[in-house]
Enzyme design. Structure first.
Site, mmCIF file in Angstrom:
data_model
loop_
_atom_site.group_PDB
_atom_site.id
_atom_site.type_symbol
_atom_site.label_atom_id
_atom_site.label_comp_id
_atom_site.label_asym_id
_atom_site.label_seq_id
_atom_site.Cartn_x
_atom_site.Cartn_y
_atom_site.Cartn_z
ATOM 1 N N SER A 24 0.817 -1.202 0.000
ATOM 2 C CA SER A 24 0.000 0.000 0.000
ATOM 3 C C SER A 24 0.853 1.256 0.000
ATOM 4 O O SER A 24 1.900 1.321 0.646
ATOM 5 C CB SER A 24 -0.905 0.004 1.230
ATOM 6 O OG SER A 24 -1.632 1.208 1.317
ATOM 7 N N GLY A 75 1.576 11.879 3.582
ATOM 8 C CA GLY A 75 0.512 12.391 4.434
ATOM 9 C C GLY A 75 -0.828 11.735 4.203
ATOM 10 O O GLY A 75 -1.877 12.335 4.467
ATOM 11 N N CYS A 133 -1.628 5.364 12.188
ATOM 12 C CA CYS A 133 -2.278 6.676 12.091
ATOM 13 C C CYS A 133 -2.418 7.292 13.485
ATOM 14 O O CYS A 133 -2.648 6.581 14.465
ATOM 15 C CB CYS A 133 -3.659 6.545 11.475
ATOM 16 S SG CYS A 133 -3.654 5.951 9.780
ATOM 17 N N ILE A 194 6.949 -4.980 7.858
ATOM 18 C CA ILE A 194 6.743 -3.816 8.701
ATOM 19 C C ILE A 194 6.294 -2.609 7.863
ATOM 20 O O ILE A 194 6.541 -2.553 6.658
ATOM 21 C CB ILE A 194 8.038 -3.453 9.448
ATOM 22 C CG1 ILE A 194 9.197 -3.212 8.483
ATOM 23 C CG2 ILE A 194 8.403 -4.490 10.474
ATOM 24 C CD1 ILE A 194 10.507 -2.721 9.106
ATOM 25 N N THR A 196 6.826 1.576 7.480
ATOM 26 C CA THR A 196 8.089 2.307 7.370
ATOM 27 C C THR A 196 8.660 2.694 8.736
ATOM 28 O O THR A 196 7.947 2.798 9.732
ATOM 29 C CB THR A 196 7.902 3.584 6.536
ATOM 30 O OG1 THR A 196 6.834 4.353 7.111
ATOM 31 C CG2 THR A 196 7.593 3.252 5.097
ATOM 32 N N GLY A 220 12.630 0.660 1.565
ATOM 33 C CA GLY A 220 13.664 0.231 0.639
ATOM 34 C C GLY A 220 14.649 -0.741 1.269
ATOM 35 O O GLY A 220 14.476 -1.186 2.411
ATOM 36 N N THR A 269 8.669 -0.304 -2.565
ATOM 37 C CA THR A 269 9.604 0.694 -3.087
ATOM 38 C C THR A 269 10.293 0.240 -4.372
ATOM 39 O O THR A 269 10.615 1.071 -5.232
ATOM 40 C CB THR A 269 10.653 1.031 -2.009
ATOM 41 O OG1 THR A 269 9.979 1.546 -0.851
ATOM 42 C CG2 THR A 269 11.648 2.056 -2.499
#
Length: 308
Positions: A24, A75, A133, A194, A196, A220, A269
Protein backbone atom coordinates in the site's frame (compact mmCIF):
# COMPACT_ATOMS: atom_id res chain seq x y z
CA UNK A 1 9.14 -30.51 -13.80
CA UNK A 2 5.60 -29.99 -12.59
CA UNK A 3 4.36 -26.54 -11.67
CA UNK A 4 4.92 -25.65 -8.02
CA UNK A 5 1.90 -24.97 -5.80
CA UNK A 6 2.15 -21.25 -5.02
CA UNK A 7 -1.30 -20.85 -3.46
CA UNK A 8 -1.59 -19.50 0.09
CA UNK A 9 -4.54 -19.43 2.48
CA UNK A 10 -4.45 -16.37 4.74
CA UNK A 11 -7.68 -17.24 6.53
CA UNK A 12 -11.32 -16.13 6.52
CA UNK A 13 -11.69 -17.02 2.85
CA UNK A 14 -8.68 -15.07 1.60
CA UNK A 15 -6.99 -17.67 -0.62
CA UNK A 16 -4.44 -16.27 -3.07
CA UNK A 17 -3.00 -18.02 -6.15
CA UNK A 18 0.48 -16.92 -5.11
CA UNK A 19 2.08 -15.05 -2.19
CA UNK A 20 3.24 -11.89 -4.00
CA UNK A 21 1.32 -8.66 -3.41
CA UNK A 22 1.96 -4.98 -3.86
CA UNK A 23 2.49 -2.70 -0.85
CA UNK A 24 0.00 0.00 0.00
CA UNK A 25 1.09 3.53 -0.79
CA UNK A 26 3.48 2.47 -3.56
CA UNK A 27 1.00 1.17 -6.12
CA UNK A 28 -1.72 3.82 -6.18
CA UNK A 29 -4.93 2.18 -7.35
CA UNK A 30 -3.21 -0.06 -9.89
CA UNK A 31 -3.97 2.00 -12.99
CA UNK A 32 -0.42 3.10 -13.82
CA UNK A 33 1.11 -0.33 -13.19
CA UNK A 34 -1.45 -2.02 -15.43
CA UNK A 35 0.26 -0.35 -18.38
CA UNK A 36 3.35 -2.47 -17.67
CA UNK A 37 1.88 -5.86 -16.72
CA UNK A 38 -1.30 -7.77 -16.00
CA UNK A 39 -1.84 -6.98 -12.32
CA UNK A 40 -4.16 -9.99 -11.93
CA UNK A 41 -1.01 -12.17 -12.15
CA UNK A 42 -0.17 -11.18 -8.59
CA UNK A 43 -1.60 -12.80 -5.50
CA UNK A 44 -3.30 -9.52 -4.61
CA UNK A 45 -3.10 -5.79 -5.16
CA UNK A 46 -3.00 -3.72 -1.97
CA UNK A 47 -4.23 -0.27 -2.88
CA UNK A 48 -3.42 3.13 -1.43
CA UNK A 49 -4.83 3.83 2.03
CA UNK A 50 -8.46 4.95 2.06
CA UNK A 51 -10.09 7.25 4.62
CA UNK A 52 -13.73 8.23 5.05
CA UNK A 53 -13.24 11.62 3.39
CA UNK A 54 -10.64 12.73 0.82
CA UNK A 55 -7.28 13.86 2.19
CA UNK A 56 -4.90 16.35 0.59
CA UNK A 57 -1.76 15.07 2.31
CA UNK A 58 1.40 16.90 3.33
CA UNK A 59 3.07 19.85 1.58
CA UNK A 60 5.93 19.10 -0.85
CA UNK A 61 8.62 17.94 -1.07
CA UNK A 62 7.15 14.55 -0.24
CA UNK A 63 9.86 12.11 -1.30
CA UNK A 64 13.65 12.12 -0.95
CA UNK A 65 16.14 9.42 -1.86
CA UNK A 66 18.41 8.20 0.93
CA UNK A 67 21.28 5.68 1.01
CA UNK A 68 19.73 2.32 0.03
CA UNK A 69 16.22 3.66 0.41
CA UNK A 70 13.82 6.56 0.36
CA UNK A 71 11.88 8.73 2.78
CA UNK A 72 8.29 9.64 2.03
CA UNK A 73 5.95 12.08 3.70
CA UNK A 74 2.85 11.79 1.53
CA UNK A 75 0.51 12.39 4.43
CA UNK A 76 -2.03 9.70 3.52
CA UNK A 77 -3.40 11.62 0.54
CA UNK A 78 -6.31 9.72 -1.02
CA UNK A 79 -9.62 10.16 -2.84
CA UNK A 80 -11.84 9.04 0.05
CA UNK A 81 -14.01 5.94 0.28
CA UNK A 82 -16.91 7.07 -1.90
CA UNK A 83 -14.72 8.14 -4.82
CA UNK A 84 -12.66 4.97 -4.43
CA UNK A 85 -15.76 2.80 -4.72
CA UNK A 86 -17.29 4.69 -7.65
CA UNK A 87 -14.15 5.72 -9.58
CA UNK A 88 -11.39 3.22 -8.77
CA UNK A 89 -13.09 -0.10 -8.06
CA UNK A 90 -14.68 -0.48 -11.53
CA UNK A 91 -11.21 -0.51 -13.11
CA UNK A 92 -9.84 -2.92 -10.51
CA UNK A 93 -12.79 -5.29 -10.96
CA UNK A 94 -12.24 -5.34 -14.70
CA UNK A 95 -8.62 -6.43 -14.26
CA UNK A 96 -9.65 -9.53 -12.33
CA UNK A 97 -7.12 -8.73 -9.61
CA UNK A 98 -7.78 -9.64 -6.00
CA UNK A 99 -8.04 -6.32 -4.16
CA UNK A 100 -7.02 -5.61 -0.58
CA UNK A 101 -7.95 -2.12 0.59
CA UNK A 102 -5.69 -0.39 3.09
CA UNK A 103 -7.89 1.42 5.63
CA UNK A 104 -6.92 4.44 7.71
CA UNK A 105 -8.52 6.89 10.10
CA UNK A 106 -7.98 9.47 12.81
CA UNK A 107 -10.48 7.86 15.17
CA UNK A 108 -11.99 4.46 15.88
CA UNK A 109 -15.23 5.77 14.44
CA UNK A 110 -13.63 6.71 11.12
CA UNK A 111 -11.93 3.33 10.77
CA UNK A 112 -15.23 1.55 11.51
CA UNK A 113 -17.11 3.75 9.05
CA UNK A 114 -14.71 2.88 6.23
CA UNK A 115 -14.73 -0.84 7.03
CA UNK A 116 -18.52 -0.96 7.16
CA UNK A 117 -18.77 0.89 3.84
CA UNK A 118 -16.29 -1.41 2.08
CA UNK A 119 -17.91 -4.55 3.45
CA UNK A 120 -19.76 -6.20 0.59
CA UNK A 121 -18.31 -3.97 -2.15
CA UNK A 122 -17.91 -6.18 -5.20
CA UNK A 123 -14.24 -6.99 -5.81
CA UNK A 124 -12.90 -6.15 -2.35
CA UNK A 125 -11.28 -9.31 -1.00
CA UNK A 126 -9.85 -8.06 2.29
CA UNK A 127 -8.96 -5.01 4.36
CA UNK A 128 -5.48 -4.06 5.60
CA UNK A 129 -5.72 -1.84 8.68
CA UNK A 130 -3.04 0.84 8.92
CA UNK A 131 -2.61 1.35 12.66
CA UNK A 132 0.25 3.82 12.19
CA UNK A 133 -2.28 6.68 12.09
CA UNK A 134 -2.48 9.28 14.90
CA UNK A 135 -5.52 8.94 17.17
CA UNK A 136 -6.82 12.49 17.54
CA UNK A 137 -8.83 11.52 20.64
CA UNK A 138 -5.70 10.22 22.38
CA UNK A 139 -3.59 13.33 21.87
CA UNK A 140 -2.19 12.23 18.51
CA UNK A 141 -0.55 8.99 19.67
CA UNK A 142 -0.54 6.35 16.93
CA UNK A 143 -2.90 3.40 17.35
CA UNK A 144 0.03 1.12 16.60
CA UNK A 145 2.17 2.43 19.46
CA UNK A 146 0.04 1.08 22.31
CA UNK A 147 -1.24 -2.48 22.48
CA UNK A 148 -4.49 -1.50 24.20
CA UNK A 149 -5.31 1.08 21.52
CA UNK A 150 -4.52 -1.33 18.68
CA UNK A 151 -6.47 -4.19 20.26
CA UNK A 152 -9.45 -1.97 21.00
CA UNK A 153 -9.53 -0.76 17.41
CA UNK A 154 -9.26 -4.25 15.91
CA UNK A 155 -11.99 -5.59 18.20
CA UNK A 156 -14.43 -2.95 16.98
CA UNK A 157 -13.45 -3.45 13.33
CA UNK A 158 -13.93 -7.20 13.70
CA UNK A 159 -17.56 -6.44 14.54
CA UNK A 160 -17.85 -3.93 11.69
CA UNK A 161 -16.91 -6.25 8.83
CA UNK A 162 -16.94 -9.88 7.81
CA UNK A 163 -13.98 -9.34 5.48
CA UNK A 164 -10.50 -10.65 6.21
CA UNK A 165 -8.71 -8.19 8.52
CA UNK A 166 -4.98 -7.84 7.97
CA UNK A 167 -3.36 -5.50 10.50
CA UNK A 168 -0.25 -3.63 9.38
CA UNK A 169 2.24 -3.28 12.24
CA UNK A 170 4.65 -0.44 12.91
CA UNK A 171 8.34 -1.20 13.62
CA UNK A 172 8.35 1.82 15.93
CA UNK A 173 6.09 0.25 18.58
CA UNK A 174 8.86 -1.21 20.74
CA UNK A 175 7.59 -4.79 21.19
CA UNK A 176 6.29 -5.92 17.83
CA UNK A 177 5.72 -9.47 19.06
CA UNK A 178 3.50 -8.21 21.86
CA UNK A 179 1.65 -5.96 19.45
CA UNK A 180 1.05 -8.86 17.06
CA UNK A 181 -0.32 -11.00 19.89
CA UNK A 182 -2.61 -8.17 20.99
CA UNK A 183 -4.23 -7.72 17.59
CA UNK A 184 -4.43 -11.48 17.07
CA UNK A 185 -6.39 -11.87 20.30
CA UNK A 186 -8.62 -8.95 19.27
CA UNK A 187 -9.66 -10.68 16.05
CA UNK A 188 -7.07 -9.98 13.34
CA UNK A 189 -6.93 -12.67 10.64
CA UNK A 190 -3.33 -11.86 9.67
CA UNK A 191 -0.62 -9.29 10.31
CA UNK A 192 1.58 -7.49 7.78
CA UNK A 193 4.93 -6.02 8.75
CA UNK A 194 6.74 -3.82 8.70
CA UNK A 195 5.45 -0.36 7.97
CA UNK A 196 8.09 2.31 7.37
CA UNK A 197 10.68 3.36 9.96
CA UNK A 198 10.50 7.03 10.96
CA UNK A 199 13.38 9.20 9.75
CA UNK A 200 14.37 12.58 8.35
CA UNK A 201 16.85 14.40 6.10
CA UNK A 202 18.26 17.90 6.51
CA UNK A 203 19.51 20.34 3.85
CA UNK A 204 22.73 21.69 5.36
CA UNK A 205 22.72 24.73 3.08
CA UNK A 206 19.37 25.98 4.33
CA UNK A 207 19.42 24.08 7.64
CA UNK A 208 15.86 23.07 6.93
CA UNK A 209 14.20 19.66 6.71
CA UNK A 210 14.19 18.31 3.17
CA UNK A 211 10.65 16.97 3.47
CA UNK A 212 7.69 19.32 3.67
CA UNK A 213 6.31 17.20 6.50
CA UNK A 214 9.69 17.37 8.33
CA UNK A 215 9.83 13.62 9.10
CA UNK A 216 8.91 10.71 6.87
CA UNK A 217 8.85 6.95 6.55
CA UNK A 218 12.01 5.13 5.50
CA UNK A 219 11.54 2.22 3.06
CA UNK A 220 13.66 0.23 0.64
CA UNK A 221 16.67 -2.11 1.00
CA UNK A 222 17.97 -0.25 4.06
CA UNK A 223 15.16 -1.61 6.23
CA UNK A 224 15.10 -5.21 4.95
CA UNK A 225 17.27 -6.73 7.72
CA UNK A 226 15.08 -5.04 10.35
CA UNK A 227 11.89 -6.24 8.67
CA UNK A 228 13.25 -9.77 8.30
CA UNK A 229 14.12 -9.95 12.01
CA UNK A 230 10.69 -8.69 13.03
CA UNK A 231 8.88 -11.15 10.76
CA UNK A 232 10.89 -13.95 12.38
CA UNK A 233 9.99 -12.64 15.86
CA UNK A 234 6.29 -12.37 15.11
CA UNK A 235 6.08 -15.74 13.36
CA UNK A 236 7.33 -17.40 16.55
CA UNK A 237 4.55 -15.98 18.74
CA UNK A 238 1.35 -15.81 16.66
CA UNK A 239 -0.83 -18.47 15.08
CA UNK A 240 -2.28 -16.27 12.34
CA UNK A 241 -0.47 -15.78 8.99
CA UNK A 242 2.30 -13.21 8.69
CA UNK A 243 2.84 -11.05 5.59
CA UNK A 244 6.39 -9.73 5.14
CA UNK A 245 7.16 -6.21 3.90
CA UNK A 246 10.36 -4.20 3.71
CA UNK A 247 13.02 -3.74 1.05
CA UNK A 248 12.04 -6.65 -1.18
CA UNK A 249 13.75 -5.84 -4.47
CA UNK A 250 14.43 -9.32 -5.88
CA UNK A 251 12.94 -12.80 -5.69
CA UNK A 252 15.68 -13.94 -3.34
CA UNK A 253 14.59 -11.30 -0.83
CA UNK A 254 11.05 -12.66 -0.91
CA UNK A 255 12.41 -16.17 -0.32
CA UNK A 256 14.19 -14.90 2.79
CA UNK A 257 10.92 -13.58 4.21
CA UNK A 258 9.09 -16.84 3.49
CA UNK A 259 11.84 -18.87 5.16
CA UNK A 260 11.65 -16.51 8.17
CA UNK A 261 7.93 -17.26 8.53
CA UNK A 262 5.99 -15.00 6.18
CA UNK A 263 3.20 -16.74 4.29
CA UNK A 264 3.08 -13.91 1.74
CA UNK A 265 5.06 -10.78 0.88
CA UNK A 266 4.44 -7.26 -0.36
CA UNK A 267 6.67 -5.47 -2.88
CA UNK A 268 6.68 -1.69 -2.61
CA UNK A 269 9.60 0.69 -3.09
CA UNK A 270 11.12 -1.59 -5.75
CA UNK A 271 8.32 -0.58 -8.14
CA UNK A 272 9.63 3.00 -8.24
CA UNK A 273 12.83 1.65 -9.79
CA UNK A 274 11.27 -1.12 -11.86
CA UNK A 275 7.47 -1.19 -12.32
CA UNK A 276 7.48 -4.92 -13.06
CA UNK A 277 9.46 -5.82 -9.92
CA UNK A 278 6.53 -7.78 -8.39
CA UNK A 279 6.38 -9.99 -11.48
CA UNK A 280 10.13 -10.61 -11.38
CA UNK A 281 9.83 -11.58 -7.71
CA UNK A 282 7.01 -14.00 -8.54
CA UNK A 283 8.92 -15.60 -11.42
CA UNK A 284 12.02 -16.17 -9.26
CA UNK A 285 9.90 -17.65 -6.49
CA UNK A 286 8.20 -20.05 -8.89
CA UNK A 287 11.49 -21.20 -10.43
CA UNK A 288 13.00 -21.79 -6.99
CA UNK A 289 10.06 -23.90 -5.80
CA UNK A 290 10.05 -25.94 -9.01
CA UNK A 291 13.78 -26.54 -8.69
CA UNK A 292 13.41 -27.61 -5.06
CA UNK A 293 10.25 -29.61 -5.89
CA UNK A 294 8.28 -28.11 -3.02
CA UNK A 295 5.16 -26.01 -2.56
CA UNK A 296 5.29 -22.54 -1.07
CA UNK A 297 3.84 -23.66 2.27
CA UNK A 298 6.76 -26.07 2.72
CA UNK A 299 9.08 -23.08 2.57
CA UNK A 300 7.21 -20.94 5.11
CA UNK A 301 8.99 -20.90 8.46
CA UNK A 302 11.65 -23.37 7.33
CA UNK A 303 14.54 -21.37 8.84
CA UNK A 304 17.25 -23.76 9.99
CA UNK A 305 18.26 -22.83 13.54
CA UNK A 306 20.11 -26.02 14.34
CA UNK A 307 23.02 -25.37 16.72
CA UNK A 308 21.90 -21.73 17.09
Amino acid sequence: MSKADLSVDLGRGLVLPNPVMTASGTFGYGEEASEYFDISLLGAVVVKGISAEPRQGNPPPRVVETPSGMLNSIGLQNVGMEAFISEKMPFLRNTGARVIVNVLGSSVEEYARVCERLDGVDGVSALEVNISCPNVKEGGVQFGMKENLAAGLVKILREATGLHLMVKLSPNCGDIGGMALAVEEAGADSVSLINTITGMEIDVRTRRPVLGGVVGGLSGPAIRPVALKMVHEVFKVVKIPVVGIGGIMEGEHALQFLIAGARAVQVGTATFIDPIAPVRVLETLQKYLERERIGVMELVGSLNLEDK
